[in-house]
Write a protein that holds these residues in place. Sequence first.
Motif, PDB file in Angstrom:
ATOM      1  N   LEU A 329       0.834  -1.195   0.000  1.00 37.01           N
ATOM      2  CA  LEU A 329       0.000   0.000   0.000  1.00 37.01           C
ATOM      3  C   LEU A 329       0.870   1.247   0.000  1.00 37.01           C
ATOM      4  O   LEU A 329       0.557   2.227  -0.684  1.00 37.01           O
ATOM      5  CB  LEU A 329      -0.923  -0.020   1.223  1.00 37.01           C
ATOM      6  CG  LEU A 329      -1.898   1.151   1.376  1.00 37.01           C
ATOM      7  CD1 LEU A 329      -2.801   1.284   0.167  1.00 37.01           C
ATOM      8  CD2 LEU A 329      -2.737   0.982   2.644  1.00 37.01           C
ATOM      9  N   ARG A 330       1.952   1.250   0.753  1.00 34.26           N
ATOM     10  CA  ARG A 330       2.835   2.412   0.787  1.00 34.26           C
ATOM     11  C   ARG A 330       3.434   2.693  -0.584  1.00 34.26           C
ATOM     12  O   ARG A 330       3.516   3.851  -1.017  1.00 34.26           O
ATOM     13  CB  ARG A 330       3.941   2.184   1.831  1.00 34.26           C
ATOM     14  CG  ARG A 330       5.013   3.271   1.876  1.00 34.26           C
ATOM     15  CD  ARG A 330       4.422   4.658   2.004  1.00 34.26           C
ATOM     16  NE  ARG A 330       3.589   4.802   3.179  1.00 34.26           N
ATOM     17  CZ  ARG A 330       2.808   5.850   3.397  1.00 34.26           C
ATOM     18  NH1 ARG A 330       2.719   6.814   2.478  1.00 34.26           N
ATOM     19  NH2 ARG A 330       2.081   5.928   4.500  1.00 34.26           N
ATOM     20  N   GLN A 331       3.855   1.655  -1.292  1.00 31.41           N
ATOM     21  CA  GLN A 331       4.381   1.862  -2.634  1.00 31.41           C
ATOM     22  C   GLN A 331       3.324   2.453  -3.555  1.00 31.41           C
ATOM     23  O   GLN A 331       3.607   3.340  -4.367  1.00 31.41           O
ATOM     24  CB  GLN A 331       4.896   0.537  -3.203  1.00 31.41           C
ATOM     25  CG  GLN A 331       6.164   0.018  -2.544  1.00 31.41           C
ATOM     26  CD  GLN A 331       6.589  -1.334  -3.107  1.00 31.41           C
ATOM     27  OE1 GLN A 331       6.031  -1.810  -4.088  1.00 31.41           O
ATOM     28  NE2 GLN A 331       7.583  -1.944  -2.480  1.00 31.41           N
ATOM     29  N   ALA A 332       2.097   1.964  -3.446  1.00 32.93           N
ATOM     30  CA  ALA A 332       1.017   2.497  -4.278  1.00 32.93           C
ATOM     31  C   ALA A 332       0.757   3.967  -3.969  1.00 32.93           C
ATOM     32  O   ALA A 332       0.549   4.779  -4.877  1.00 32.93           O
ATOM     33  CB  ALA A 332      -0.253   1.677  -4.059  1.00 32.93           C
ATOM     34  N   LEU A 333       0.772   4.319  -2.682  1.00 34.90           N
ATOM     35  CA  LEU A 333       0.551   5.712  -2.301  1.00 34.90           C
ATOM     36  C   LEU A 333       1.640   6.623  -2.864  1.00 34.90           C
ATOM     37  O   LEU A 333       1.353   7.710  -3.389  1.00 34.90           O
ATOM     38  CB  LEU A 333       0.498   5.837  -0.781  1.00 34.90           C
ATOM     39  CG  LEU A 333      -0.736   5.249  -0.091  1.00 34.90           C
ATOM     40  CD1 LEU A 333      -0.566   5.304   1.419  1.00 34.90           C
ATOM     41  CD2 LEU A 333      -1.999   5.985  -0.515  1.00 34.90           C
ATOM     42  N   ASP A 334       2.889   6.195  -2.762  1.00 32.93           N
ATOM     43  CA  ASP A 334       3.995   7.004  -3.296  1.00 32.93           C
ATOM     44  C   ASP A 334       3.862   7.178  -4.802  1.00 32.93           C
ATOM     45  O   ASP A 334       4.044   8.285  -5.340  1.00 32.93           O
ATOM     46  CB  ASP A 334       5.338   6.349  -2.965  1.00 32.93           C
ATOM     47  CG  ASP A 334       5.680   6.449  -1.484  1.00 32.93           C
ATOM     48  OD1 ASP A 334       5.061   7.268  -0.783  1.00 32.93           O
ATOM     49  OD2 ASP A 334       6.558   5.689  -1.029  1.00 32.93           O
ATOM     50  N   LEU A 335       3.532   6.103  -5.488  1.00 34.73           N
ATOM     51  CA  LEU A 335       3.410   6.142  -6.944  1.00 34.73           C
ATOM     52  C   LEU A 335       2.274   7.057  -7.374  1.00 34.73           C
ATOM     53  O   LEU A 335       2.423   7.904  -8.274  1.00 34.73           O
ATOM     54  CB  LEU A 335       3.177   4.720  -7.460  1.00 34.73           C
ATOM     55  CG  LEU A 335       3.042   4.542  -8.972  1.00 34.73           C
ATOM     56  CD1 LEU A 335       4.338   4.892  -9.671  1.00 34.73           C
ATOM     57  CD2 LEU A 335       2.656   3.105  -9.289  1.00 34.73           C
ATOM     58  N   LEU A 336       1.115   6.930  -6.744  1.00 39.23           N
ATOM     59  CA  LEU A 336      -0.054   7.703  -7.139  1.00 39.23           C
ATOM     60  C   LEU A 336       0.071   9.165  -6.730  1.00 39.23           C
ATOM     61  O   LEU A 336      -0.407  10.057  -7.440  1.00 39.23           O
ATOM     62  CB  LEU A 336      -1.310   7.082  -6.535  1.00 39.23           C
ATOM     63  CG  LEU A 336      -1.634   5.686  -7.072  1.00 39.23           C
ATOM     64  CD1 LEU A 336      -2.734   5.032  -6.244  1.00 39.23           C
ATOM     65  CD2 LEU A 336      -2.041   5.752  -8.536  1.00 39.23           C
TER      66      LEU A 336
END
Length: 349
Positions: A329-336
């Motif tokens: 989830l953290r990776q997705a948040l950073d990417l988005l």
Amino acid sequence: MSEAAAYGDVTHGEDRGEAQPATEAGVPLTTGALARRLGVSPTTLRSWDRRYGIGPAARADGRHRRWTRQDVAVLEAMCRLTSSGVPPAEAARAAKETAETPPGTAEVFVRPPSPPSRSKAAGTLPLGDVRQECRGLARAAVRLDAPAVEAQLAAAVEQYGIAVAWQEVMAPTLHAVGRKWASSGDRYVEVEHMLSWHVSTTLRRHTPAPERQGDVSATGPVLLACVPGEQHTLAIEALNAALGALHLPTRMFGAAVPVEALTAAVQRLGPSAVVLWAQARSTASLPLARHVADTQWGVKGARRGPLVVLAGPGWSGPSTRGLPRPQTLRQALDLLSGAHHGETPGERP
């Protein structure tokens, strides 16, 4: 397949360990502190006291409950027995007998309900090395203690925030329920359904209301959708709530969005990114993902397209060249977050 499987490799927190029920100085516990220790609601403790006589040996000022070390030992035995499927009345008798037996003379009495019934959700969940909050949440879920589940989920979000609460409390407990369900036939389906419902309710309750965008030229929202045929939504509900906490605009479309509807939404909204969730390989479609990535909007000569993000374990099979696939989830948040602010994948350190 269970709703439990989340962002690929879910990162578990370390086991925090439990506070001792009483200090070396012998300070008794309050009902609230004991409830948090055992992972039950204060209402449950009061009910056990009223119905089965499992209460504090003494009360301060004749009113306030104070639980001693021996009281806690009885309740710990009660929780172990009820989690193993023993009916509460029988568990209470056995727990009190265990506490009265001198140490080393008898083992804790645990046996399945009599007569046995496959409709009862008995047994503990295979949690492994997780935060202590997971254990309390799992115990409450197995007991179908909805008030305790609701309270513990809300407390996790308040203490850790959506992202950490999802990855280190909600998701590991859901995974454990899913594994137990898969290994026990349909015996735990009611536990999985109830826990999923309350997780979804908590996530939506903590999702900020959408903010109006005053600038029509502002970057478009993040679209979140399950691919056609995919009904599992909890992970993108968590992502939607976490994006809201970062004040990033989103549009949540939920389960099984038809291709035509998704394409129309992209053309109408001009999103900065589109998250496509696939729980199972059978629903993940790379041609669909590339079709969405090729969908454009705007005037000729300045047409744009969205960043398409592939989320969920279903994408682990096909090659995803050119399409990012965050693992947490953290990776997705950073990417988005980067996409919303005009960064392309790879620009962030």
